[in-house]
Design an enzyme around this catalytic site. Structure first.
Site, PDB file in Angstrom:
ATOM      1  N   ASP A  61       0.828  -1.198   0.000  1.00 20.30           N
ATOM      2  CA  ASP A  61       0.000   0.000   0.000  1.00 20.30           C
ATOM      3  C   ASP A  61       0.868   1.255   0.000  1.00 20.30           C
ATOM      4  OD1 ASP A  61      -2.739   1.246   0.542  1.00 20.30           O
ATOM      5  OD2 ASP A  61      -1.598   1.981   2.261  1.00 20.30           O
ATOM      6  N   GLU A  74       1.740  -0.096  -4.923  1.00 17.33           N
ATOM      7  CA  GLU A  74       0.749   0.884  -5.345  1.00 17.33           C
ATOM      8  C   GLU A  74       1.469   2.184  -5.696  1.00 17.33           C
ATOM      9  OE1 GLU A  74      -3.429   2.831  -3.720  1.00 17.33           O
ATOM     10  OE2 GLU A  74      -1.767   2.543  -2.317  1.00 17.33           O
TER      11      GLU A  74
END
Length: 625
Positions: A337, A366
């Site tokens: 993330d 990400e």
């Protein structure tokens, strides 16, 4: 030799170990120690240096030694006397228990047992996910409630409330296990679950990105043992488990936030400072220092303190936590993330530590940028990053520019210079920027975006074109739970709308979309197409690692080929409102000596000698013969 077959020397050594063991056990082993992280470790790791954090009242006042000829490399004390970080060399330590002794003035006060466990066979060489896989993304709280007994927990603040759109709805690990056959039937080969570690926020804790304990599964999802069981059950069905890992931040309720090991464990400002989200500042040669600092050091939101990966203690903690989960739960990959919100050098070191330990391990980051150059900068061995002497070591990045194109392309019926299928063509024309285009995660949506069926107003033809594109271009396709049954969700109505409960995941649901009989006719239409497409994809090497040749779209029809030495797939996407006849002579360099193509969706044969008729708003996926 005694009756157990020991020689006298062996017998004396054995008795000595027993006496020492009983002596250690007779001491108060729990005195002063509230937490130990990692809670245990493994023998035979690539990096033999292990940093163990002991936490307890005034723990730093003790001198520390260790048994079993294990060597202490370093003992680090910080300004907080409740922490002590002990680094040992495990190079010569077999799978065994070692005992740490804590003393004052050379007088032993207490001991602590620490276990070094045996690794699985071939653990370091584990195979990860790649372009032959299809990844299914689930949000556990919204997928299926397999165990109603853990819906609420005394140790966590927020309680079960399915009536609250943003509340805890009760989905859990058992719910995923119960529906593994459903996921596999879609053609999925890997599951990416949003984080499962404890998030003890008072509200909106279901997304679990504000973790309060990164060594503990949230009890409302299950236990650590349940997570290991999920991994085991998945592997029995040839499914790979991908953990969603968060390096950039923890939650404000993380237990360390109440008693920080060091002031610079997290980034702190005089007043709350939120990141400016302008990650381009990291590579921008014209960026101001203050903008870059706030991007990297600012908190994601007020409930998510920003971790300081430039602090060696923090970085080692994050490396070891990640490796511990890989070993403990037998993981097959990470999705990271907010990857490029972290300190660039720190996150690169973190990534390299994992891939050094597991050379085949894939990590997808990400990188939510809107430029191929900006995304390519963050992929391993990027020539763009090399301009600034930077290498993230990150194998895979998420193709957000393709997401941007998909969000509009199939609503643009009349292709023009920059509309319609040209957007897809232009996206792939920039693949030269990536060191490895096959290591891109391609997707039409996820838990942070509008659902694709919302974008296209439940237009099934547009859904089919979208999924066909994802299934046949380079990269690793990812499907978001529920889209395969037509689920919708509008980001403008809030995150809860794009993260709705999967129908049938709760006892009493009127619609059970996990079974053909329980699905509506419309849901079966979506499911059957999706399963047919991605189960076919599993069988065709050309769309896994084959080369790609594409042709400039004409009349809003995009034609491209995926091919290896042995197989060729021809894809025709007609995004025009009218049927189109495509003359095949233009594509001869790829058609070569093939005479016909069989559409994998209808089983119809198409003659390649002259022209191919493609219905309006439709796709043909032809295996050439």
């Amino acid at each position: 030799m005694n009756k157990f077959g020991f020689t006298r020397t062996q017998n004396d050594a054995f008795l000595k170990k027993i006496i020492l063991f009983l002596f250690f056990m007779s001491l108060n082993v729990t005195a002063q120690i509230d937490k130990i992280e990692p809670p245990f470790w493994y023998a035979g790791m690539h990096n033999p240096d292990l940093q163990i954090m002991f936490y307890g009242k005034d723990i730093a006042k003790y001198q520390v030694t260790v048994s079993n000829e294990t060597k202490i490399i370093n003992v680090k004390r910080t300004e907080n006397p409740n922490y002590i970080f002990v680094t040992i060399d495990t190079r010569k330590t077999a799978a065994t228990d070692v005992f740490f002794s804590f003393s004052t003035n050379n007088k032993l006060q207490f001991t602590q047992k620490y276990s070094i466990k045996k690794r699985r066979e071939q653990s370091a060489q584990r195979k990860s996910f790649d372009a032959s896989d299809m990844m299914y993304l689930v949000m556990p709280d919204r997928f299926a409630n397999g165990d109603k007994n853990n819906d609420s927990n005394n140790a966590t603040v927020e309680k079960f409330n399915r009536e609250l759109p943003g509340g805890r709805h009760g989905g859990d690990i058992q719910g995923i296990i119960n529906n593994l056959d459903y996921i596999a039937s879609l053609g999925a080969t890997a599951i990416w679950s949003t984080p499962l570690c404890e998030d003890n926020d008072a509200a909106y804790s279901y997304h679990t990105y504000a973790q309060s304990d990164v060594y503990k599964i949230d009890p409302r999802y299950g236990t650590n043992e349940d997570y290991v069981r999920l991994s085991s059950e998945m592997h029995k069905k040839n499914l790979k488990l991908i953990m969603d890992y968060v390096t950039n931040h923890w939650g404000i309720e993380h237990w360390m936030m109440k008693d920080l090991p060091t002031k610079d464990w997290i980034h702190q400002f005089d007043n709350f400072t939120q990141t400016n989200h302008k990650r381009s500042t990291i590579s921008d040669i014209n960026a101001s220092k203050i903008d870059t600092q706030i991007c990297l050091d600012g908190w994601f939101v007020a409930s998510m303190p920003d971790l300081n990966q430039s602090n060696t203690l923090v970085l080692n903690y994050l490396k070891q936590n990640a490796i511990w989960w890989i070993e403990y739960a037998n993981l097959d990959g990470f999705r990271v993330d907010t990857y490029n919100y972290s300190d660039p050098k720190g996150i690169a070191d973190w990534t390299k530590a994992i891939t050094d330990e597991y050379p085949n391990f894939n990590i997808v980051g990400e990188i939510w940028m809107h430029s191929q150059a900006q995304m390519a900068y963050w992929q391993k061995d990027s020539k763009i990053g090399a301009i600034q002497n930077y290498n993230s070591h990150l194998p895979t990045v998420m193709d957000f520019t393709l997401l941007d194109a998909i969000a509009t392309v199939f609503n643009e019926d009349d292709g023009s210079w920059d509309k319609g299928m040209v957007k897809a063509y232009d996206n792939f024309s920039n693949d030269f920027l990536y060191p490895n285009p096959n290591n891109l995660l391609v997707f039409a949506e996820n838990h942070d975006t509008n659902r694709i069926n919302e974008v296209y107003n439940s237009d099934f033809d547009k859904y089919k074109m979208t999924m066909a594109l994802l299934a046949t271009v380079r990269g690793i396709p990812q499907l978001y739970y529920g889209s395969e049954i037509g689920m919708r969700g509008d980001k403008n109505k809030g995150d809860a709308d794009i993260r709705q409960d999967f129908p049938g995941g709760w006892e009493g649901d009127q619609n059970n979309a996990f079974t053909p009989e329980g699905r509506t006719e419309g849901q079966n239409q979506y499911f059957d197409f999706t399963a047919q497409l991605f189960n076919w994809r599993k069988t065709n090497e050309a769309v896994h690692f084959g080369k790609m040749t594409h042709y400039i779209p004409e009349n809003n029809v995009y034609v491209y080929f995926r091919y290896t030495q042995n197989k060729t797939v021809m894809v025709l996407i007609n995004n025009n409102k009218e049927a189109q006849n495509m003359k095949t002579n233009r594509f001869q360099e790829n058609i070569k000596n093939y005479k016909s193509g069989k559409d994998i969706l209808t089983n119809n044969d198409y003659d390649l000698s002259n022209e191919i008729a493609v219905a309006s708003k439709s796709v043909l996926i032809l295996e050439l013969q």
